[in-house]
Design an enzyme around this catalytic site. Structure first.
Site, PDB file in Angstrom:
ATOM      1  N   LYS A  29      -1.212  -7.001  -9.262  1.00 26.30           N
ATOM      2  CA  LYS A  29      -2.192  -7.145  -8.175  1.00 26.30           C
ATOM      3  C   LYS A  29      -1.901  -6.023  -7.190  1.00 26.30           C
ATOM      4  O   LYS A  29      -0.978  -6.111  -6.395  1.00 26.30           O
ATOM      5  CB  LYS A  29      -2.021  -8.519  -7.514  1.00 26.30           C
ATOM      6  CG  LYS A  29      -3.243  -9.084  -6.805  1.00 26.30           C
ATOM      7  CD  LYS A  29      -3.747  -8.288  -5.627  1.00 26.30           C
ATOM      8  CE  LYS A  29      -2.925  -8.403  -4.372  1.00 26.30           C
ATOM      9  NZ  LYS A  29      -3.386  -7.473  -3.297  1.00 26.30           N
ATOM     10  N   CYS A  87       9.578   2.196   3.102  1.00 26.45           N
ATOM     11  CA  CYS A  87      10.487   1.090   3.419  1.00 26.45           C
ATOM     12  C   CYS A  87      11.899   1.624   3.653  1.00 26.45           C
ATOM     13  O   CYS A  87      12.740   0.922   4.204  1.00 26.45           O
ATOM     14  CB  CYS A  87      10.490   0.054   2.319  1.00 26.45           C
ATOM     15  SG  CYS A  87      11.063   0.725   0.770  1.00 26.45           S
ATOM     16  N   GLU A  91       9.548  -3.830  12.979  1.00 25.16           N
ATOM     17  CA  GLU A  91       9.173  -2.760  12.049  1.00 25.16           C
ATOM     18  C   GLU A  91       7.834  -2.188  12.517  1.00 25.16           C
ATOM     19  O   GLU A  91       6.828  -2.906  12.546  1.00 25.16           O
ATOM     20  CB  GLU A  91       9.035  -3.325  10.632  1.00 25.16           C
ATOM     21  CG  GLU A  91       8.637  -2.251   9.633  1.00 25.16           C
ATOM     22  CD  GLU A  91       8.528  -2.770   8.199  1.00 25.16           C
ATOM     23  OE1 GLU A  91       8.040  -3.890   7.993  1.00 25.16           O
ATOM     24  OE2 GLU A  91       8.945  -2.026   7.293  1.00 25.16           O
ATOM     25  N   SER A 138       5.625  -6.835   3.367  1.00 22.31           N
ATOM     26  CA  SER A 138       6.254  -7.148   4.652  1.00 22.31           C
ATOM     27  C   SER A 138       7.098  -8.428   4.529  1.00 22.31           C
ATOM     28  O   SER A 138       6.848  -9.264   3.654  1.00 22.31           O
ATOM     29  CB  SER A 138       5.167  -7.329   5.708  1.00 22.31           C
ATOM     30  OG  SER A 138       4.244  -8.293   5.253  1.00 22.31           O
ATOM     31  N   PHE A 179       0.808  -1.225   0.000  1.00 23.49           N
ATOM     32  CA  PHE A 179       0.000   0.000   0.000  1.00 23.49           C
ATOM     33  C   PHE A 179       0.838   1.270   0.000  1.00 23.49           C
ATOM     34  O   PHE A 179       0.364   2.333  -0.369  1.00 23.49           O
ATOM     35  CB  PHE A 179      -0.940   0.013   1.229  1.00 23.49           C
ATOM     36  CG  PHE A 179      -0.248   0.433   2.506  1.00 23.49           C
ATOM     37  CD1 PHE A 179      -0.056   1.774   2.818  1.00 23.49           C
ATOM     38  CD2 PHE A 179       0.248  -0.507   3.401  1.00 23.49           C
ATOM     39  CE1 PHE A 179       0.604   2.163   3.979  1.00 23.49           C
ATOM     40  CE2 PHE A 179       0.909  -0.133   4.555  1.00 23.49           C
ATOM     41  CZ  PHE A 179       1.082   1.218   4.840  1.00 23.49           C
ATOM     42  N   GLU A 210      -5.008  -3.931  -1.799  1.00 19.68           N
ATOM     43  CA  GLU A 210      -6.458  -3.731  -1.706  1.00 19.68           C
ATOM     44  C   GLU A 210      -6.804  -2.485  -0.887  1.00 19.68           C
ATOM     45  O   GLU A 210      -7.956  -2.088  -0.812  1.00 19.68           O
ATOM     46  CB  GLU A 210      -7.133  -4.982  -1.116  1.00 19.68           C
ATOM     47  CG  GLU A 210      -6.707  -5.369   0.296  1.00 19.68           C
ATOM     48  CD  GLU A 210      -5.438  -6.243   0.326  1.00 19.68           C
ATOM     49  OE1 GLU A 210      -4.499  -5.995  -0.467  1.00 19.68           O
ATOM     50  OE2 GLU A 210      -5.389  -7.156   1.174  1.00 19.68           O
TER      51      GLU A 210
END
Ligand code: NAD
Length: 493
Positions: A181, A291, A393, A234, A157, A184
């Protein structure tokens, strides 16, 4: 900059074979994280929906691979121009759906465009090499690169636009059909991109998008017609994707999570303002959801007090609110679940005895944004290496600070982490910078740069649990990933 008119579809659908189709596995809500209000719905693809997309992409492969590279680049040139023409609209869609500040969103659009620009050079990038008399007298040898077939990406995301562009422009330019993909949680900007892709002249089936969750991902990982998977997200999911897709014989590059340290040497402290604002941008920009975000600050020796003074005096005054307002420094995090998880991590940090010197648990955001998912800049000092704050994280605007005696102690701290995405050093010493680069096990090293982000023509990936795979995203590595090398040897009598 004036606000663009944003077309938000009532339902986020699949784009397969040049058509918009309804996924058949139910729907989920999409919210604006700055208000908490629903703005759209996303359809969820079933494995059958995914299989249909793969079939369509596979059917497009023979003609696309037979299209000369210089012609395959032309739709990408058109896309670059359309993205420039819709630059502001794309940035505003990212801010609406993800929450990051509008300036940050503009940076993301620019990075995506740069990957299109680099992929437009495919006739040069994809060249092989050859050697006359390479095998023996009168026997020549050549290496040529060929596309493999359908590839797919599963993306996170936090950079809903840029991350897919680390992969798909290169894959398609190399002659492979592609399936994306999206996350969502914030697919809206990719819907707009596919509306632009639709105008670029790609043959139908060459670039496709399927919405969905775990079932859709598993269908991609298991489909024997998919040649390779690029994943970003992740670490636990990256490891899962890497294991399952490679067990199925696919090429895989799976980028995982991060826990990036920024090290401040005493000789950096005279640079106090630029160094400190750079550190703050790294840790609290995009609400800590990059990240490459700094999330641990290691101050060496007497750098600590000066660094903390600067850090606190600026961080306290950062404005938290709707990222669409250009005066805002820190936007919301992606969801209520994410905000609650970050609050829990802060509560646990307090309980562990770490010293909370800036508490972001009660940001004052009122009016239409009162229901948004906000976390203010948060700083812990005196964090120990075995504290969860130092190890996990958090993916939010939470910075943990520790004082260490030497640069080597800082490097040991960094190298003990299971993650290895990025690390930065602030110093005036070339020797310290050289040692840092040589010894630190991380894929991206910054010297006086807090977000060591590789440009499109450089490879991008981390090390250790931050990356599972060999070839990185972007540039020449992407061309390697998306092509196979064939050697042919010829003799003529
Ligand atoms: P995530 O791992 O939850 O999801 C990433 C993608 O995987 C999404 O498309 C999601 O639908 C799918 N997914 C989630 N769980 C799955 C499962 N069990 N099986 C199959 N598919 C699954 O990550 P996120 O929360 O969207 O993104 C944030 C994470 O991404 C952070 O850990 C961040 O560090 C990482 N990230 C890494 C890089 C990098 O270059 N290393 C870049 C950006 C983000």
């Amino acid at each position: 900059m004036t606000k663009a008119h944003l077309d938000v579809p009532a339902l986020v659908r699949n784009y397969v074979g040049g058509h918009w189709t309804d996924p058949s596995g139910g729907r989920a809500q999409i919210t604006n994280p700055a208000t908490g209000h629903a703005i759209s719905e996303i359809g969820i693809s079933t494995p059958a929906d995914v299989a249909h997309a793969v079939e369509v992409a596979q059917a497009a492969f023979p003609a696309w691979r037979a299209t000369p590279p210089v012609e395959r680049a032309r739709p990408l040139f058109r896309l670059k121009h359309l993205m420039e023409a819709h630059f502001e609209e794309l940035a505003q869609l990212i801010t609406l759906d993800h929450g990051k500040t509008i300036d940050d969103a503009r940076g993301e659009v620019r990075r995506a465009i740069e990957n299109v620009e680099v992929a437009c050079g495919i006739p040069t990038l994809m060249m092989g090499y050859g050697l006359e008399d390479g095998a023996a007298r009168g026997i020549d040898e050549h290496m040529i690169r060929q596309p493999l077939g359908v590839f797919a990406a599963v993306v996170p995301f936090n950079f809903p636009l840029m991350v897919p562009f680390w992969f798909w422009p290169y894959a398609v330019a190399c002659g492979n059909p592609y399936i994306i993909k999206p996350s969502e949680q914030d697919p809206l900007v990719l819907v707009r991109i596919f509306e632009l892709i639709d105008q670029c002249g790609f043959p139908s089936g060459v670039v496709n998008m399927v919405q969905g969750q775990r079932d859709a991902v598993d269908a991609l990982l298991d489909d024997p017609r998919i040649q390779g998977i690029s994943f970003v997200g992740s670490s636990p999911v990256a490891k899962y994707i890497y294991s399952r897709a490679s067990a199925n014989g696919k090429r895989v590059q799976a980028q995982g999570g991060a826990k990036n340290a920024l090290v401040v040497m005493p000789d950096a402290v005279p640079l106090v303002t630029p160094a400190i604002t750079n550190i703050i941008g790294s840790c609290f920009g995009a609400a800590g959801q990059r990240c490459l975000a700094g999330s641990i600050l290691l101050t060496v020796g007497d750098a600590h007090d000066k660094a903390m003074d600067g850090l606190l005096s600026i961080s306290r005054n950062l404005k938290v609110g709707d990222g669409a307002d250009p005066a805002i420094d820190v936007g919301p995090v992606i969801s209520g679940a994410s905000r609650d998880r970050i609050f829990k991590a802060i509560d646990a940090g307090v309980a562990s005895g770490a010293h909370l010197v800036l508490d972001g648990r009660h940001p004052s955001v009122a009016g239409p944004n009162a229901g948004g998912y906000f976390v203010g800049p948060t700083i812990f000092d005196g964090v120990k290496p075995d504290n969860a704050l130092a190890e996990t994280e958090i993916f939010g605007p939470v910075l943990s600070v520790a004082n260490v005696p030497t640069l080597d102690a800082a490097i040991d701290w960094i190298n003990a982490s299971p993650f290895g995405n990025a690390a930065s050093l602030y110093t005036g010493s070339g020797k310290a910078a050289r040692d840092f680069r040589f010894k630190v096990v991380a894929g991206n090293i910054g010297i006086n740069v807090g977000v060591a982000a590789a440009m499109a023509f450089f490879p991008f990936a981390g090390m250790k649990q931050s990356f599972f795979g060999t070839l990185h995203g972007q540039g020449r590595d992407a061309v390697e990933f998306f092509t196979d090398k064939k050697v042919y040897i010829e003799r003529w009598f």
